[in-house]
Design a protein around this motif. Structure first.
Motif, PDB file in Angstrom:
ATOM      1  N   THR A   1      27.475  36.054  53.183  1.00  0.00           N
ATOM      2  CA  THR A   1      28.930  35.966  53.005  1.00  0.00           C
ATOM      3  C   THR A   1      29.657  37.148  53.637  1.00  0.00           C
ATOM      4  OG1 THR A   1      28.852  37.114  50.857  1.00  0.00           O
ATOM      5  CG2 THR A   1      28.651  34.699  50.837  1.00  0.00           C
ATOM      6  N   ASP A   2      28.947  37.939  54.420  1.00  0.00           N
ATOM      7  CA  ASP A   2      29.544  39.116  55.072  1.00  0.00           C
ATOM      8  C   ASP A   2      30.203  40.062  54.071  1.00  0.00           C
ATOM      9  OD1 ASP A   2      28.761  38.367  57.666  1.00  0.00           O
ATOM     10  OD2 ASP A   2      30.508  37.063  57.883  1.00  0.00           O
ATOM     11  N   GLY A   3      29.550  40.234  52.930  1.00  0.00           N
ATOM     12  CA  GLY A   3      30.027  41.185  51.932  1.00  0.00           C
ATOM     13  C   GLY A   3      31.024  40.642  50.945  1.00  0.00           C
ATOM     14  N   ALA A   4      31.414  39.365  51.071  1.00  0.00           N
ATOM     15  CA  ALA A   4      32.407  38.808  50.149  1.00  0.00           C
ATOM     16  C   ALA A   4      31.844  38.635  48.740  1.00  0.00           C
ATOM     17  CB  ALA A   4      32.916  37.468  50.672  1.00  0.00           C
ATOM     18  N   MET A   5      30.559  38.263  48.637  1.00  0.00           N
ATOM     19  CA  MET A   5      29.918  38.118  47.328  1.00  0.00           C
ATOM     20  C   MET A   5      29.039  39.337  47.101  1.00  0.00           C
ATOM     21  SD  MET A   5      27.639  34.973  45.859  1.00  0.00           S
ATOM     22  CE  MET A   5      26.628  35.194  44.383  1.00  0.00           C
ATOM     23  N   THR A   6      29.363  40.108  46.075  1.00  0.00           N
ATOM     24  CA  THR A   6      28.712  41.395  45.873  1.00  0.00           C
ATOM     25  C   THR A   6      28.602  41.734  44.396  1.00  0.00           C
ATOM     26  OG1 THR A   6      28.986  43.789  46.215  1.00  0.00           O
ATOM     27  CG2 THR A   6      30.979  42.464  46.281  1.00  0.00           C
ATOM     28  N   PRO A   7      27.519  42.387  43.978  1.00  0.00           N
ATOM     29  CA  PRO A   7      27.423  42.826  42.583  1.00  0.00           C
ATOM     30  C   PRO A   7      28.303  44.040  42.288  1.00  0.00           C
ATOM     31  CG  PRO A   7      25.532  43.616  43.807  1.00  0.00           C
ATOM     32  CD  PRO A   7      26.302  42.724  44.740  1.00  0.00           C
ATOM     33  N   LEU A   8      28.978  44.568  43.315  1.00  0.00           N
ATOM     34  CA  LEU A   8      29.854  45.727  43.150  1.00  0.00           C
ATOM     35  C   LEU A   8      31.303  45.315  42.925  1.00  0.00           C
ATOM     36  CD1 LEU A   8      28.158  47.700  46.022  1.00  0.00           C
ATOM     37  CD2 LEU A   8      28.125  48.389  43.608  1.00  0.00           C
ATOM     38  N   ILE A   9      31.535  44.062  42.554  1.00  0.00           N
ATOM     39  CA  ILE A   9      32.892  43.529  42.422  1.00  0.00           C
ATOM     40  C   ILE A   9      33.554  43.952  41.103  1.00  0.00           C
ATOM     41  CG2 ILE A   9      32.294  41.359  41.244  1.00  0.00           C
ATOM     42  CD1 ILE A   9      34.753  41.796  44.219  1.00  0.00           C
ATOM     43  N   GLY A  10      32.814  44.582  40.196  1.00  0.00           N
ATOM     44  CA  GLY A  10      33.357  44.921  38.877  1.00  0.00           C
ATOM     45  C   GLY A  10      34.615  45.762  38.930  1.00  0.00           C
ATOM     46  N   GLY A  11      34.632  46.770  39.804  1.00  0.00           N
ATOM     47  CA  GLY A  11      35.814  47.616  39.908  1.00  0.00           C
ATOM     48  C   GLY A  11      37.025  46.850  40.404  1.00  0.00           C
ATOM     49  N   SER A  12      36.805  45.887  41.287  1.00  0.00           N
ATOM     50  CA  SER A  12      37.901  45.053  41.791  1.00  0.00           C
ATOM     51  C   SER A  12      38.467  44.178  40.684  1.00  0.00           C
ATOM     52  CB  SER A  12      37.393  44.182  42.943  1.00  0.00           C
ATOM     53  OG  SER A  12      36.793  44.954  43.962  1.00  0.00           O
ATOM     54  N   LEU A  13      37.584  43.645  39.834  1.00  0.00           N
ATOM     55  CA  LEU A  13      38.040  42.841  38.701  1.00  0.00           C
ATOM     56  C   LEU A  13      38.849  43.684  37.723  1.00  0.00           C
ATOM     57  CD1 LEU A  13      34.788  40.775  38.175  1.00  0.00           C
ATOM     58  CD2 LEU A  13      37.036  39.782  38.643  1.00  0.00           C
ATOM     59  N   GLU A  14      38.370  44.885  37.440  1.00  0.00           N
ATOM     60  CA  GLU A  14      39.093  45.758  36.524  1.00  0.00           C
ATOM     61  C   GLU A  14      40.441  46.178  37.107  1.00  0.00           C
ATOM     62  OE1 GLU A  14      36.578  48.932  35.207  1.00  0.00           O
ATOM     63  OE2 GLU A  14      35.209  47.560  34.144  1.00  0.00           O
ATOM     64  N   GLN A  15      40.499  46.363  38.424  1.00  0.00           N
ATOM     65  CA  GLN A  15      41.761  46.715  39.063  1.00  0.00           C
ATOM     66  C   GLN A  15      42.822  45.632  38.839  1.00  0.00           C
ATOM     67  OE1 GLN A  15      42.743  49.411  40.417  1.00  0.00           O
ATOM     68  NE2 GLN A  15      44.419  48.950  41.827  1.00  0.00           N
ATOM     69  N   LEU A  16      42.380  44.369  38.778  1.00  0.00           N
ATOM     70  CA  LEU A  16      43.312  43.261  38.565  1.00  0.00           C
ATOM     71  C   LEU A  16      43.493  42.919  37.088  1.00  0.00           C
ATOM     72  CD1 LEU A  16      42.489  40.823  41.511  1.00  0.00           C
ATOM     73  CD2 LEU A  16      44.221  42.620  41.369  1.00  0.00           C
ATOM     74  N   GLY A  17      42.907  43.721  36.201  1.00  0.00           N
ATOM     75  CA  GLY A  17      43.151  43.554  34.775  1.00  0.00           C
ATOM     76  C   GLY A  17      42.040  42.934  33.973  1.00  0.00           C
ATOM     77  N   TYR A  18      40.941  42.527  34.642  1.00  0.00           N
ATOM     78  CA  TYR A  18      39.857  41.872  33.922  1.00  0.00           C
ATOM     79  C   TYR A  18      38.765  42.898  33.635  1.00  0.00           C
ATOM     80  CZ  TYR A  18      36.673  38.077  32.583  1.00  0.00           C
ATOM     81  OH  TYR A  18      35.817  37.243  31.883  1.00  0.00           O
ATOM     82  N   GLY A  19      39.039  43.736  32.636  1.00  0.00           N
ATOM     83  CA  GLY A  19      38.116  44.790  32.273  1.00  0.00           C
ATOM     84  C   GLY A  19      37.751  44.741  30.806  1.00  0.00           C
ATOM     85  N   PRO A  20      37.017  45.734  30.320  1.00  0.00           N
ATOM     86  CA  PRO A  20      36.582  45.745  28.921  1.00  0.00           C
ATOM     87  C   PRO A  20      37.733  45.709  27.913  1.00  0.00           C
ATOM     88  CG  PRO A  20      35.324  47.326  30.201  1.00  0.00           C
ATOM     89  CD  PRO A  20      36.427  46.838  31.089  1.00  0.00           C
ATOM     90  N   ASP A  21      38.904  46.209  28.311  1.00  0.00           N
ATOM     91  CA  ASP A  21      40.035  46.191  27.385  1.00  0.00           C
ATOM     92  C   ASP A  21      40.819  44.881  27.425  1.00  0.00           C
ATOM     93  OD1 ASP A  21      41.152  46.405  29.880  1.00  0.00           O
ATOM     94  OD2 ASP A  21      42.379  48.173  29.437  1.00  0.00           O
ATOM     95  N   TYR A  22      40.415  43.975  28.334  1.00  0.00           N
ATOM     96  CA  TYR A  22      41.090  42.677  28.490  1.00  0.00           C
ATOM     97  C   TYR A  22      42.610  42.842  28.609  1.00  0.00           C
ATOM     98  CZ  TYR A  22      36.691  40.402  27.295  1.00  0.00           C
ATOM     99  OH  TYR A  22      35.381  39.983  27.291  1.00  0.00           O
TER     100      TYR A  22
END
Length: 290
Positions: free
Chosen positions: A84-105
């Motif tokens: 996927t040329d880097g589009a699918m990655t296990p390092l996506i967690g920080g990107s999810l948290e940046q958009l609000g989907y983190g441990p604090d919901y």
């Protein structure tokens, strides 16, 4: 229930609901062993609990020993990262948290989308050992639920239970031999189906932009190269011999065509696009409604 008369064991694990169906009821010891499998997995991979290994990796770099199956998971992610040329990655967690989907919901973006760090700059994943050169937020949600289903199936087989059906909130693993008829959920209306499929021995996993969605156009399927949600694909299904592979490929279909993935994987697939059109593999076993 997939088979009339089968017993069902329901529980919550890794943030979702599970149902395991077996010909006979599981006793207390058998259930505890299954729940132990779930707890070990969650204690390693969850980015929503502060005591997990993943949470430790988010606080500081280091070498982290992960549980059984980590090597297979890492190899699969590395393969799909390349395809996927880097589009699918296990390092996506920080990107999810940046958009609000983190441990604090919080479900409120902190700012502009954030691309995931390049794999080779921060991550060295060798079998069960994950080494990081900087704090990183790992998220293996694209394949983790499927892998846990496989691990639960392996635990059942270790108890000499060879017939089972595992439903991980719509991601399905059937040991066979009797096929199960499954409805394919409409991506915009969970109360409707766009078709059906007969699932024999193997796994059927799905991914959809309407699952884990929040805010204006925000959902959990992000492109690692940009940190933004995918817009062109709205739902995917993948059938494979094991649930980890099916789960991962259902996500990979958001970034690369099924025909391209068929060059590296033996699976069948269905994709639904935002314009209402669909594409599917020649071997897709389902029937789509008009």
């Amino acid at each position: 229930m997939p088979h009339p008369g089968w017993a069902e064991f329901s529980f919550d694990g890794i943030g979702t609901g599970w149902e395991i169906s077996t010909p006979g009821a599981l006793d207390g010891g058998q259930r505890r062993r299954l729940l132990d499998v779930v707890e070990r997995y969650d204690a390693a991979w969850s980015r929503f609990r502060p005591d997990s290994i993943v949470a430790q990796a988010a606080r500081e770099p280091g070498r982290f020993r992960m549980p059984d199956g980590a090597g297979a998971l890492g190899r699969l992610y590395r393969r799909l990262y390349r395809l996927t040329d880097g589009a699918m990655t296990p390092l996506i967690g920080g990107s999810l948290e940046q958009l609000g989907y983190g441990p604090d919901y919080a479900l409120r973006p902190r700012g502009f989308p954030l691309a995931a760090p390049p794999w080779d700059e921060v991550l060295d994943w060798q079998e069960a050992v994950v080494a990081t050169s900087a704090p990183v937020v790992l998220d293996i949600g694209a394949a983790g639920k499927g892998q846990l289903a496989d691990l639960l199936g392996a635990e059942l087989r270790s108890q000499f239970i060879t017939e089972y059906f595992i439903d991980a909130s719509g991601d399905l693993l059937n040991s066979g031999p009797v096929p199960i008829s499954v409805g394919l959920e409409h991506p915009y209306d969970p109360g409707r189906a766009i078709g059906t499929i007969s699932l024999g021995a193997g796994a059927l996993c799905a991914s959809a932009a309407n699952r884990r969605a929040w805010g204006d156009g925000l959902h959990h399927v992000l492109d690692g190269t940009t940190g933004t949600p995918v817009r062109t694909v709205v739902a995917t299904w993948a059938l494979a011999g094991n649930a980890m592979t099916a789960d991962a490929l259902a996500t990979a279909l958001f970034f690369v065509s099924g025909r391209a993935l068929e060059q590296d994987f033996e699976f069948s697939w269905l994709m639904v696009f935002s314009d209402g059109s669909a594409a599917y593999s020649a071997g897709f076993e389902g029937v789509l409604f008009e």
